[in-house]
Design an enzyme around this catalytic site. Structure first.
Site, mmCIF file in Angstrom:
data_model
loop_
_atom_site.group_PDB
_atom_site.id
_atom_site.type_symbol
_atom_site.label_atom_id
_atom_site.label_comp_id
_atom_site.label_asym_id
_atom_site.label_seq_id
_atom_site.Cartn_x
_atom_site.Cartn_y
_atom_site.Cartn_z
ATOM 1 N NE ARG A 1 -6.369 -4.874 -1.399
ATOM 2 C CZ ARG A 1 -7.485 -5.264 -1.225
ATOM 3 N NH1 ARG A 1 -8.274 -5.246 -2.504
ATOM 4 N NH2 ARG A 1 -7.989 -5.524 -0.136
ATOM 5 C CE1 TYR B 1 -2.710 -14.037 10.850
ATOM 6 C CE2 TYR B 1 -0.894 -15.449 10.692
ATOM 7 C CZ TYR B 1 -1.365 -14.320 10.970
ATOM 8 O OH TYR B 1 -0.623 -13.154 10.966
ATOM 9 C CG ASP C 1 -1.526 -13.198 2.744
ATOM 10 O OD1 ASP C 1 -1.268 -12.228 2.928
ATOM 11 O OD2 ASP C 1 -1.936 -14.230 3.848
ATOM 12 N NE ARG D 1 -2.038 -1.883 3.110
ATOM 13 C CZ ARG D 1 -2.626 -2.404 4.316
ATOM 14 N NH1 ARG D 1 -3.621 -2.142 4.509
ATOM 15 N NH2 ARG D 1 -1.508 -3.311 5.148
HETATM 16 O O1 CP3 Z 1 5.812 -8.040 -1.360
HETATM 17 C C1 CP3 Z 1 5.596 -9.016 -0.449
HETATM 18 O O2 CP3 Z 1 6.317 -9.345 0.202
HETATM 19 C C2 CP3 Z 1 4.782 -10.315 -1.206
HETATM 20 C C3 CP3 Z 1 3.544 -10.568 -0.682
HETATM 21 C C4 CP3 Z 1 3.281 -10.992 0.556
HETATM 22 C C5 CP3 Z 1 1.846 -10.443 1.120
HETATM 23 N N1 CP3 Z 1 1.875 -11.109 2.414
HETATM 24 C C6 CP3 Z 1 1.131 -9.602 0.620
HETATM 25 C C7 CP3 Z 1 0.031 -8.775 1.596
HETATM 26 C C8 CP3 Z 1 3.804 -11.825 1.528
HETATM 27 C C9 CP3 Z 1 4.979 -12.349 1.171
HETATM 28 C C10 CP3 Z 1 2.932 -11.697 2.582
HETATM 29 C C11 CP3 Z 1 3.078 -12.811 3.735
HETATM 30 C C12 CP3 Z 1 2.240 -12.702 5.045
HETATM 31 N N2 CP3 Z 1 1.080 -12.588 4.954
HETATM 32 C C13 CP3 Z 1 2.688 -12.945 6.159
HETATM 33 C C14 CP3 Z 1 4.155 -13.445 6.508
HETATM 34 C C15 CP3 Z 1 4.798 -12.003 6.632
HETATM 35 C C16 CP3 Z 1 4.714 -11.340 7.769
HETATM 36 O O3 CP3 Z 1 4.180 -9.991 7.593
HETATM 37 O O4 CP3 Z 1 4.996 -11.599 9.042
HETATM 38 C C17 CP3 Z 1 1.754 -13.145 6.998
HETATM 39 C C18 CP3 Z 1 1.495 -13.106 8.641
HETATM 40 C C19 CP3 Z 1 0.333 -12.769 6.224
HETATM 41 C C20 CP3 Z 1 -0.919 -12.589 6.880
HETATM 42 C C21 CP3 Z 1 -1.464 -11.365 6.434
HETATM 43 N N3 CP3 Z 1 -1.772 -10.833 5.004
HETATM 44 C C22 CP3 Z 1 -1.863 -10.381 7.250
HETATM 45 C C23 CP3 Z 1 -1.776 -10.541 8.851
HETATM 46 C C24 CP3 Z 1 -2.328 -9.269 6.661
HETATM 47 C C25 CP3 Z 1 -3.183 -7.971 6.990
HETATM 48 C C26 CP3 Z 1 -1.899 -6.839 7.589
HETATM 49 C C27 CP3 Z 1 -2.235 -5.676 6.735
HETATM 50 O O5 CP3 Z 1 -1.262 -5.058 6.539
HETATM 51 O O6 CP3 Z 1 -3.405 -5.270 6.451
HETATM 52 C C28 CP3 Z 1 -2.166 -9.645 5.031
HETATM 53 C C29 CP3 Z 1 -2.518 -8.573 4.115
HETATM 54 C C30 CP3 Z 1 -1.452 -8.312 3.181
HETATM 55 N N4 CP3 Z 1 -0.651 -9.444 2.569
HETATM 56 C C31 CP3 Z 1 -1.221 -7.356 2.533
HETATM 57 C C32 CP3 Z 1 -0.204 -7.263 1.353
HETATM 58 C C33 CP3 Z 1 0.385 -6.499 0.573
HETATM 59 C C34 CP3 Z 1 -2.135 -5.924 2.953
HETATM 60 C C35 CP3 Z 1 -3.558 -5.870 2.375
HETATM 61 C C36 CP3 Z 1 -3.924 -4.947 1.243
HETATM 62 O O7 CP3 Z 1 -3.057 -4.604 0.161
HETATM 63 O O8 CP3 Z 1 -5.349 -4.930 1.112
#
Ligand code: CP3
Length: 322
Positions: free
Chosen positions: A15, A128, A52, A6
Site C-alpha cells: 500500500r 456514497y 473497491d 491492513r
Molecule cells: O479483500 C477484499 O475484500 C477485496 C477488496 C475490497 C475492498 N473494498 C478494499 C478496501 C472490497 C470487496 C471492498 C468493498 C467495499 N468498499 C465495500 C463493501 C463491503 C463492505 O465493507 O461493506 C464498501 C462499503 C467500500 C467502500 C470503502 N472502501 C470504505 C467505506 C472504505 C474505508 C473504510 C476503511 O476501512 O478505511 C474503503 C477503503 C478500503 N477498501 C480498504 C480496503 C482494503 C482500506 C483502505 C486502505 O487500505 O488504505
C-alpha cells in the site's frame, strides 16, 4: 471479506508504494499482488479481486479519494441536474485497469482457487455519491429519494447500467463468481427497500445472467433484517451473504434450501481468537453446514486482527470439511 487489507504487514508494505488508495486499486501490478497475498498466506478457496466499490463513481466522472483514517470522500451528486451530467462515456477507459487486474489474476491463480469479481449495489454506491462519503443517518440520499423519486431513479438507473458493464467485463476477463455488496441495505426505509434496493439489484443480476447465464452471483444485503427473505426470493441471486446480525436458526429455517448461504462469523470473534473464535465458527458450521455454505465473515476483517487467528480459523474449517 476484506481478506486483503491492513491487518497483513505485506499489504501495508504494498500500500505504501501507491500514492492514494484509488491509484492502488487502479494499478494492476499492485492490485494483483494485493489479491494474491491472502491466498499465499492462508490457502483460501476463493480469491476476491482487489478493488473497491467506489471505482464506479470515479468511472462516471466524479472525484473520489480516500482520506487516511476518515474513509472515502466523493464529489457529491445532490439532484437530477447533477446526475444528468454523469456519463458512461469514459467508463471503459477508467475501468480497464480493473479488468486487466482480473485477467492477470486469473492467469496467476491456481485453477482450484475461484476468482470472485465484485461491485457495489446501485443503492449502496448511490449513498456514497449523494452523501459525499460515509454517513451516519443517510439523510441526503433518503431525502432526495423522497423528494424527487423520478430524478433519483435516473441516478439508480445509470448505476445499474454502469455496474452491469463492469460486472460483465469482469466475467469476460476471467471472474468465475460475482459478489454484489449492498452494504447499506439497512439504511433503506422499510417501505422503499424494494424500489431502491431489490429491484435495481434484480435488474443488475438479470443483465449479468443474460450475458453470462452460468455465472453464480452472491448478494450481501447487509443489515436487511426481516427483509433478508425478500432479497433472497426476489433478487435472482444464487447465494445470500448473511451479516453478523442474522440469527443462525432463523437463517437455517427460512433461507437454507432456497438459496446457498454465505457468512457470517463476527469479525470481532476473529479478533478475539482462542476458544471464543472456535465456538463462534463451530456454531455456524453446526447450524448451516448441512446445506451448501460458503464459510465467510459477516463483514470485513478488522485492521487489528492478528493473522494467526485467521490461520486458526482456516484450519478449523478445513478440519470440519475433512
Ligand atoms: O479483500 C477484499 O475484500 C477485496 C477488496 C475490497 C475492498 N473494498 C478494499 C478496501 C472490497 C470487496 C471492498 C468493498 C467495499 N468498499 C465495500 C463493501 C463491503 C463492505 O465493507 O461493506 C464498501 C462499503 C467500500 C467502500 C470503502 N472502501 C470504505 C467505506 C472504505 C474505508 C473504510 C476503511 O476501512 O478505511 C474503503 C477503503 C478500503 N477498501 C480498504 C480496503 C482494503 C482500506 C483502505 C486502505 O487500505 O488504505
Amino acid at each position: 471479506m476484506r481478506q486483503a487489507g491492513r491487518y497483513l504487514p505485506e499489504y501495508r508494505a504494498l500500500r505504501a508504494r501507491a500514492d492514494g488508495f484509488l491509484e492502488f486499486c487502479l494499478t494492476p501490478e499492485l492490485a494483483v499482488e494485493a489479491s494474491l497475498q491472502p491466498i499465499r498466506r492462508f490457502g483460501l478457496d476463493g480469491a476476491i479481486l482487489f478493488s473497491d466499490i467506489l471505482v464506479i463513481p470515479h468511472a462516471l466522472g466524479l472525484g473520489v479519494h480516500f482520506e487516511d483514517g476518515q474513509g472515502p470522500v466523493v464529489e457529491p451528486v445532490r439532484d437530477a441536474a447533477a446526475a444528468g451530467r454523469l456519463s458512461t462515456s469514459a467508463l471503459a477507459h477508467r475501468l480497464r485497469p480493473v479488468w486487466e487486474t482480473v485477467a492477470r489474476l486469473k492467469a496467476a491463480l491456481p485453477p482450484e482457487v475461484a476468482l470472485i469479481g465484485f461491485a457495489g449495489a446501485p443503492w449502496t454506491v448511490a449513498t456514497y455519491m449523494v452523501e459525499g462519503g460515509s454517513s451516519r443517518d443517510f439523510a441526503a440520499v433518503r431525502g432526495w429519494a423522497y423528494r424527487d423519486p423520478v430524478g433519483f431513479a435516473q441516478l439508480i438507473d445509470l448505476l445499474v447500467e454502469a455496474t452491469a458493464i463492469h460486472l460483465n467485463r469482469q466475467v469476460e476477463a476471467g471472474a468465475q463468481v460475482l459478489q454484489i455488496f449492498e452494504s447499506w441495505a439497512g439504511a433503506l426505509p422499510g417501505e422503499e427497500f424494494r424500489r431502491w434496493g431489490v429491484e435495481p439489484v434484480a435488474r443488475l443480476i438479470a443483465a449479468v445472467k443474460t450475458a453470462h447465464p452460468g455465472v453464480p452471483v452472491i448478494l450481501f444485503p447487509r443489515g436487511a433484517g426481516t427483509t433478508y427473505a425478500d432479497w433472497a426470493a426476489e433478487s435472482g441471486a444464487d447465494v445470500i451473504g448473511l451479516d453478523c446480525g442474522v440469527p443462525l436458526e432463523w437463517a437455517a429455517r427460512t433461507l437454507a434450501g432456497r438459496c446457498i448461504l454465505q457468512g457470517n462469523l463476527d469479525p470481532v470473534a476473529l479478533v478475539a481468537g482462542g476458544a471464543a473464535l472456535d465456538a463462534a465458527a463451530e456454531r455456524i458450521l453446526d447450524r448451516l453446514g448441512s446445506k451448501p455454505l460458503v464459510f465467510n465473515l459477516g463483514h470485513g476483517v478488522l485492521p487489528h486482527t492478528p493473522s494467526e487467528h485467521v490461520d486458526r480459523l482456516v484450519a478449523l474449517v478445513r478440519r470440519w470439511r475433512g
